[in-house]
Design an enzyme around this catalytic site. Structure first.
Site, mmCIF file in Angstrom:
data_model
loop_
_atom_site.group_PDB
_atom_site.id
_atom_site.type_symbol
_atom_site.label_atom_id
_atom_site.label_comp_id
_atom_site.label_asym_id
_atom_site.label_seq_id
_atom_site.Cartn_x
_atom_site.Cartn_y
_atom_site.Cartn_z
ATOM 1 C CG LEU A 150 -51.438 43.824 66.933
ATOM 2 C CD1 LEU A 150 -52.653 42.918 66.905
ATOM 3 C CD2 LEU A 150 -50.306 43.170 67.709
ATOM 4 N N GLY A 152 -46.092 46.039 63.489
ATOM 5 C CA GLY A 152 -44.812 46.709 63.654
ATOM 6 C C GLY A 152 -44.403 47.565 62.473
ATOM 7 C CB THR A 153 -41.110 49.031 61.605
ATOM 8 O OG1 THR A 153 -40.968 49.769 62.820
ATOM 9 C CG2 THR A 153 -40.517 49.836 60.458
ATOM 10 C CE LYS A 163 -40.714 45.983 49.017
ATOM 11 N NZ LYS A 163 -40.514 46.396 50.315
ATOM 12 C CB ALA A 226 -44.328 47.036 77.972
ATOM 13 N N GLY A 292 -27.621 54.799 49.740
ATOM 14 C CA GLY A 292 -27.920 54.039 48.536
ATOM 15 C C GLY A 292 -28.023 52.551 48.788
ATOM 16 C CB VAL A 294 -32.307 47.535 50.835
ATOM 17 C CG1 VAL A 294 -33.704 47.047 50.487
ATOM 18 C CG2 VAL A 294 -31.284 46.436 50.601
ATOM 19 C CG ASP A 424 -35.025 45.051 63.126
ATOM 20 O OD1 ASP A 424 -34.781 43.960 62.568
ATOM 21 O OD2 ASP A 424 -35.522 46.020 62.518
ATOM 22 C CG HIS A 556 -40.875 26.432 27.347
ATOM 23 N ND1 HIS A 556 -39.895 27.409 27.287
ATOM 24 C CD2 HIS A 556 -41.563 26.496 26.172
ATOM 25 C CE1 HIS A 556 -39.968 28.018 26.109
ATOM 26 N NE2 HIS A 556 -40.966 27.476 25.420
#
Length: 578
Positions: A150, A152-153, A163, A226, A292, A294, A424, A556
């Site tokens: 679960l 996925g990619t 990340k 499946a 080159g 992402v 996708d 600020h």
């Protein structure tokens, strides 16, 4: 059932070893393949992995303990999952004679099982599992099928693990340059294996969270491939069950796979993809990345920071080619300053292995043939829809005109009104957050809620050094559409918080329609760019003009003040930069 965890093998002929890092604790959920702990011995380190899906019961060891071959170190409550379908003789139900255990004798016959559901979903990635939850929230009986894990990619081999690596690199870079902040440290060392282990922990935690949500919403989850029986029936067979699934509605969310370009040698088993780059336990001395975009640029910065000599070969005239020139210029300059070799407008024509095992990439640049020699070569040229995952003809589902994705309408319905496609596999925009939103749109439509998909305001997040965030139109888009526009730009070097952080690379740029004065696009390059981006998204989505948006007070000192300054700069009224 409860199974004992037994040390079956160690490195080489070792009969004992020392417990290294323990990744799982009693009560933690387990999946087959999860690393429970590592074992260190004279001949190396091995990973003690789970062959079960369930919950870790007891663990009678601590880090540093000496353990022996054949020793029982804990137990797990759940079910045995093994690739061969065979259980090992030493793995048996606690307190039970293995000779009387059904698992001890070859392949167990899968149990036939029938399901009748309102919604079946094939694919458990960010599109599939979100759609499952949304459909269940509407009261539908939902079943989700995932061949691997679960998430996925995106969760297992893409967004989240990269990340996690970027976060480790961020810490490493801050330590390397700590003297800027008045802090001196000794020799900086790191362990790629530990960095990868941490990445795996993050992934496993999030996968476990999704599994928990499946239970909370009473969504049936089947692990397996499946197969289409007919337009209303699927079959899933694994080691435990042979399931027949009858559905009223089907959502196809089978994702994408790595695209291999027509380059001689590109399909060699020695060529890395993003998946292998996330699993390396040793830093290659040199790495050539084909692509080159992402993915390629994110990995370029990661492995450069780890000490690899990185080359990036980009066929198009510019890295991050969809971005404006000034965005690419900042990233290019940062890469070159860090020692990354950038080749733009260069075509890779072949990849070959030399006698000493190094890889040779032949490229054509400015009509000249050149060669790059590196230890490893990686492909980062994009992904293609996984159309082979399901038999679309049996489902009565049509492909789009280019035949590179499933054709869908604004509600994500295919040519078969009972079947939807998201993510996708539709080949609209290959981003995890697009898949998730498409999943919500599809599930809402199934639940009787009218909700159409729009691609007008899709944010992009690029985790290079520095980061890039973009939403709406950029200057390239505005020019292509012959729009009359104005821009406001503010450099981060003029921002107090960025100066205090020592993160002054980059800028905030906003684009507004000259006639209506509405903000129509924005790009942030720099620290916290991807996190600040949602502010610009909301400005655009709200239809705010420059004047309205500029009257919002920003705290600020924050880097977000740069957005306010960029708004003021559209009319040449910036305060902190002239």
């Amino acid at each position: 059932m409860k199974y004992d965890l037994i040390i079956e093998k160690l490195s080489g002929h070792d009969t004992s070893g020392k417990v290294g890092k323990i990744n799982k604790r009693p009560g933690d959920p387990l999946n087959s393949g999860d690393i429970i702990f590592t074992i260190e011995s004279g001949k190396g380190t091995i990973k003690f992995t789970s062959q079960y899906k369930g919950i870790l019961g007891q663990l009678s060891i601590t880090e540093g303990d000496i353990i022996k071959k054949g020793q029982i170190v804990g137990n797990v409550e759940g079910e045995l999952i093994e690739e061969t379908g065979k259980a090992k003789p030493t793995q048996f139900k606690s307190g039970q004679d293995p000779k009387k255990t059904a698992y001890s004798f070859g392949l167990a016959k899968p149990t036939p099982k029938n399901y009748n559901v309102d919604v079946a979903i094939v694919g458990g990635g960010p599109g599939g599992y979100v759609a499952a939850i949304r459909a269940a929230q509407g009261g539908k009986k939902v079943l989700i099928i995932e061949e691997n894990r679960l998430g996925g990619t995106c969760l297992n081999y893409g967004c989240i693990p990269t990340k996690a690596l970027v976060s480790s690199i961020d810490v490493l870079e801050k330590i390397k340059h700590s003297e800027i902040f008045g802090i001196e440290v000794g020799e900086v060392k790191f362990s790629l294996e530990r960095i990868i282990n941490r990445k795996n922990e993050v992934v496993n935690t999030l996968v476990s969270g999704i599994e928990h949500l499946m239970n909370v919403y009473e969504i049936e989850y089947l692990n397996g491939k499946a197969e289409v029986m007919d337009s209303e029936t699927l079959n899933v067979k694994n080691k435990l069950i042979d399931a027949t699934i009858k559905f009223d509605k089907l959502i196809i969310a089978t994702g994408s796979k790595t695209s291999i370009p027509p380059i001689e040698g590109a399909d060699s088993e020695n060529i890395l993809t993003s998946k292998e780059l996330l699993e390396l336990t040793e830093v290659p001395s040199s790495l050539t990345i084909i692509g080159g975009g992402v993915i390629g640029m994110e990995f370029a910065f990661i492995y450069n920071a780890l000490g690899s000599k990185v080359n990036v070969v980009e066929f198009l005239p510019q890295i991050l080619n969809n971005m404006d020139d000034d965005v690419a210029s900042v990233i290019r300059a940062s890469a070159i300053e860090k020692g990354i070799n950038i080749l733009e407008g260069a075509k890779a024509s072949s990849i070959k292995a030399s006698l000493d095992g190094t890889m040779i990439v032949e490229i054509n640049e400015n009509n000249q043939t050149k060669y790059i020699i590196s230890e490893k070569v990686a492909m980062a040229v994009g992904r293609k829809a996984n159309l082979e995952a399901l038999d679309s003809e049996k489902l009565g589902v049509e492909l789009n005109e280019r035949r590179n994705g499933i054709k869908v309408d604004a509600n994500m319905r295919t040519s078969n009104p009972n079947i939807y496609a998201i993510g996708d596999i539709t080949n609209k925009i290959q981003l995890a957050h697009i898949a998730s939103h498409q999943g919500i749109v599809a599930a809402d439509h199934i639940n009787g809620i009218e909700n159409e998909m729009s691609y007008d305001l899709v944010p992009s997040a690029i985790f290079t050094i520095p980061e890039v965030g973009h939403v709406g139109l950029n200057e390239k888009d505005a020019c292509a559409q012959n729009l009359d526009y104005v821009t406001g730009k503010f450099p981060l070097m003029a921002n107090g918080k960025a100066q205090a952080m020592g993160e002054t690379e980059g800028f905030v740029k906003l684009i507004a329609n000259k006639d209506t004065r509405k903000i129509i696009g924005g790009t942030i390059v720099g620290v916290h760019a991807t996190d600040m981006l949602s502010t610009i998204s909301n400005i655009i989505a709200s239809g705010l003009t420059i004047d309205k948006a500029a009257h919002v007070i920003y705290a600020h000192p924050t880097t977000a003040e740069s957005i306010h300054e960029a708004l003021l700069s559209v009319d040449g009224r910036g305060i902190h930069f002239a």
